[in-house]
Design an enzyme around this catalytic site. Structure first.
Site, PDB file in Angstrom:
ATOM      1  N   LYS A  52       0.834  -1.200   0.000  1.00  0.00           N
ATOM      2  CA  LYS A  52       0.000   0.000   0.000  1.00  0.00           C
ATOM      3  C   LYS A  52       0.876   1.261   0.000  1.00  0.00           C
ATOM      4  CE  LYS A  52      -3.675  -2.625   2.187  1.00  0.00           C
ATOM      5  NZ  LYS A  52      -4.442  -2.957   3.400  1.00  0.00           N
ATOM      6  N   GLN A  96      -4.660  -1.919   9.608  1.00  0.00           N
ATOM      7  CA  GLN A  96      -4.509  -3.207   8.930  1.00  0.00           C
ATOM      8  C   GLN A  96      -5.124  -4.326   9.779  1.00  0.00           C
ATOM      9  OE1 GLN A  96      -3.188  -3.821   5.771  1.00  0.00           O
ATOM     10  NE2 GLN A  96      -3.977  -5.865   6.138  1.00  0.00           N
ATOM     11  N   ASP A 119     -11.094   2.567   4.169  1.00  0.00           N
ATOM     12  CA  ASP A 119     -11.403   1.142   3.969  1.00  0.00           C
ATOM     13  C   ASP A 119     -12.916   0.917   3.867  1.00  0.00           C
ATOM     14  OD1 ASP A 119      -9.173  -0.470   3.611  1.00  0.00           O
ATOM     15  OD2 ASP A 119      -8.774  -0.716   5.755  1.00  0.00           O
TER      16      ASP A 119
HETATM   17  C1  BQF Z   1      -1.667 -10.070  -6.060  1.00  0.00           C
HETATM   18  C2  BQF Z   1      -5.870  -9.299   2.629  1.00  0.00           C
HETATM   19  C3  BQF Z   1      -6.704 -11.294   3.674  1.00  0.00           C
HETATM   20  C4  BQF Z   1      -6.714 -10.656   4.918  1.00  0.00           C
HETATM   21  C5  BQF Z   1      -6.321  -9.337   5.026  1.00  0.00           C
HETATM   22  C6  BQF Z   1      -1.715  -7.952  -4.747  1.00  0.00           C
HETATM   23  C7  BQF Z   1      -2.486  -7.899  -2.469  1.00  0.00           C
HETATM   24  C8  BQF Z   1      -2.660  -9.271  -2.525  1.00  0.00           C
HETATM   25  C9  BQF Z   1      -2.398  -9.971  -3.686  1.00  0.00           C
HETATM   26  C10 BQF Z   1      -2.798  -7.133  -1.239  1.00  0.00           C
HETATM   27  C11 BQF Z   1      -5.381  -8.546   1.471  1.00  0.00           C
HETATM   28  C12 BQF Z   1      -5.316  -9.170   0.123  1.00  0.00           C
HETATM   29  C13 BQF Z   1      -4.924  -7.242   1.671  1.00  0.00           C
HETATM   30  C14 BQF Z   1      -1.911  -9.311  -4.792  1.00  0.00           C
HETATM   31  C15 BQF Z   1      -4.335  -6.422   0.562  1.00  0.00           C
HETATM   32  C16 BQF Z   1      -5.082  -8.134  -0.966  1.00  0.00           C
HETATM   33  O1  BQF Z   1      -0.798  -9.670  -6.858  1.00  0.00           O
HETATM   34  O2  BQF Z   1      -2.388 -11.045  -6.303  1.00  0.00           O
HETATM   35  C17 BQF Z   1      -2.009  -7.238  -3.585  1.00  0.00           C
HETATM   36  O3  BQF Z   1      -1.937  -6.395  -0.802  1.00  0.00           O
HETATM   37  N1  BQF Z   1      -4.026  -7.219  -0.590  1.00  0.00           N
HETATM   38  C18 BQF Z   1      -5.008  -6.671   2.978  1.00  0.00           C
HETATM   39  O4  BQF Z   1      -4.622  -5.522   3.193  1.00  0.00           O
HETATM   40  O5  BQF Z   1      -5.484  -7.387   4.002  1.00  0.00           O
HETATM   41  C19 BQF Z   1      -5.891  -8.669   3.886  1.00  0.00           C
HETATM   42  C20 BQF Z   1      -6.279 -10.627   2.533  1.00  0.00           C
END
Ligand code: BQF
Length: 291
Positions: A52, A96, A119
């Site tokens: 991010k 987060q 968010d």
């Molecule tokens: C990609 C998330 C579960 C729990 C909390 C790019 C992200 C993921 C994959 C990413 C996720 C999942 C995020 C890819 C943010 C998605 O290239 O496939 C980016 O950073 N995510 C989160 O902040 O909290 C989570 C999944």
């Protein structure tokens, strides 16, 4: 079968955001500022926050990170949130998830000022979304709608089956796809862990959106020929071929399901990158709204 390239689309949207940020700052407006709060040292959470921050840098959005050990008390974390709510330079911020067990996510999300809740998790903003009022849409569902829109996938009157009912993905996804709006207007069925005859229902899906949190859960025999399949799952599993020793897979058994689909999102490089881009969009919006 066409692969929905989330990486490519996210790069396009990022460029659009970068152009808009440049235009705003050229007019002498404030640089948008996203703050991220990270509690503990869960490796996945570390990766997400790092992605991010990096994405913010790439588009000219200012970012700042606030990191705390998993021993921070709930009261202390609420004070951190109060400070960010009151910080005039911060346009939006995220906490987060997941949080350590001794901290109530509900209390934390309730404390974030709805105006800075990029968010879209505050009950006010969830309510606004359900009512179809302008608000910060939750990043993952908004990213999925953006992919569907940019690929010109027909949604009107289609049967959209959502598998999973989390507050963050399944529930808002079902709301967005059933709205009376462009890139929506679906008949939506929501399935979850207690659904009987799940396969009978998923087989009826024109659009199947899977956020159940179980690796390779959706098998070939659960998907109709020609369906659009959106895979929200993200799991680290051991891999002998990857030099890191692990790889990412989704909730869909991609190798067997993909040949049956009209469109499918891969993992990685599908929904994930769009989640990040939606957060950037919300931050830009928060900054513009604050004027
Ligand atoms: C990609 C998330 C579960 C729990 C909390 C790019 C992200 C993921 C994959 C990413 C996720 C999942 C995020 C890819 C943010 C998605 O290239 O496939 C980016 O950073 N995510 C989160 O902040 O909290 C989570 C999944």
């Amino acid at each position: 079968m066409e692969i929905i390239d989330g990486k490519k689309i996210s790069a396009q949207v990022k460029q659009e955001i970068a152009d808009e940020v440049a235009r705003m700052t050229a007019e002498g407006k404030k640089v948008p500022h996203l703050a991220a709060v990270l509690v503990g040292n869960d490796p996945a959470s570390e990766t997400y926050v790092a992605s991010k921050v990096k994405a913010c840098q790439a588009v000219g959005i200012k970012s700042s990170e606030f990191r705390y050990g998993s021993d921070i008390s709930e009261e202390q974390l609420l004070e951190v949130i109060d400070r960010l709510n009151d910080d005039a330079d911060v346009d939006g911020f995220i906490v987060q998830l997941p949080l350590p067990k001794h901290i109530s996510e509900e209390k934390v999300l309730n404390r974030i000022s709805p105006d800075k809740d990029v968010d879209g998790f505050h009950p006010c903003n969830v309510g606004r979304m359900v009512l179809g009022l302008p608000t910060f849409l939750p990043a993952t569902p908004a990213g999925i709608v953006e992919l569907i829109a940019r690929y010109g996938i027909e949604t009107e009157g289609k049967h959209c089956v959502v598998v999973g009912r989390s507050n963050i993905v399944g529930t808002p996804m079902a709301v967005l796809m059933s709205r009376k709006a462009k890139h929506a207007n679906c008949t939506v069925t929501m399935c979850h862990s207690r659904t009987k005859n799940l396969k009978e229902i998923t087989l009826q899906a024109d659009i199947l959106i899977v956020a159940i949190g179980v690796p390779n859960f959706i098998k070939e025999d659960m998907v109709r020929e020609g369906a659009v399949v959106i895979d929200v799952g993200i799991h680290r599993v051991p891999s002998e071929t990857a030099k890191s020793g692990w790889k990412l897979i989704g909730d869909v058994d991609y190798d067997h399901v993909a040949p049956k689909c009209s469109y499918i999102t891969p993992v990685p490089g599908g929904v994930g990158p769009m989640t990040i881009v939606s957060l950037l969009k919300n931050t830009l919006l928060a900054c513009q709204k604050r004027g």
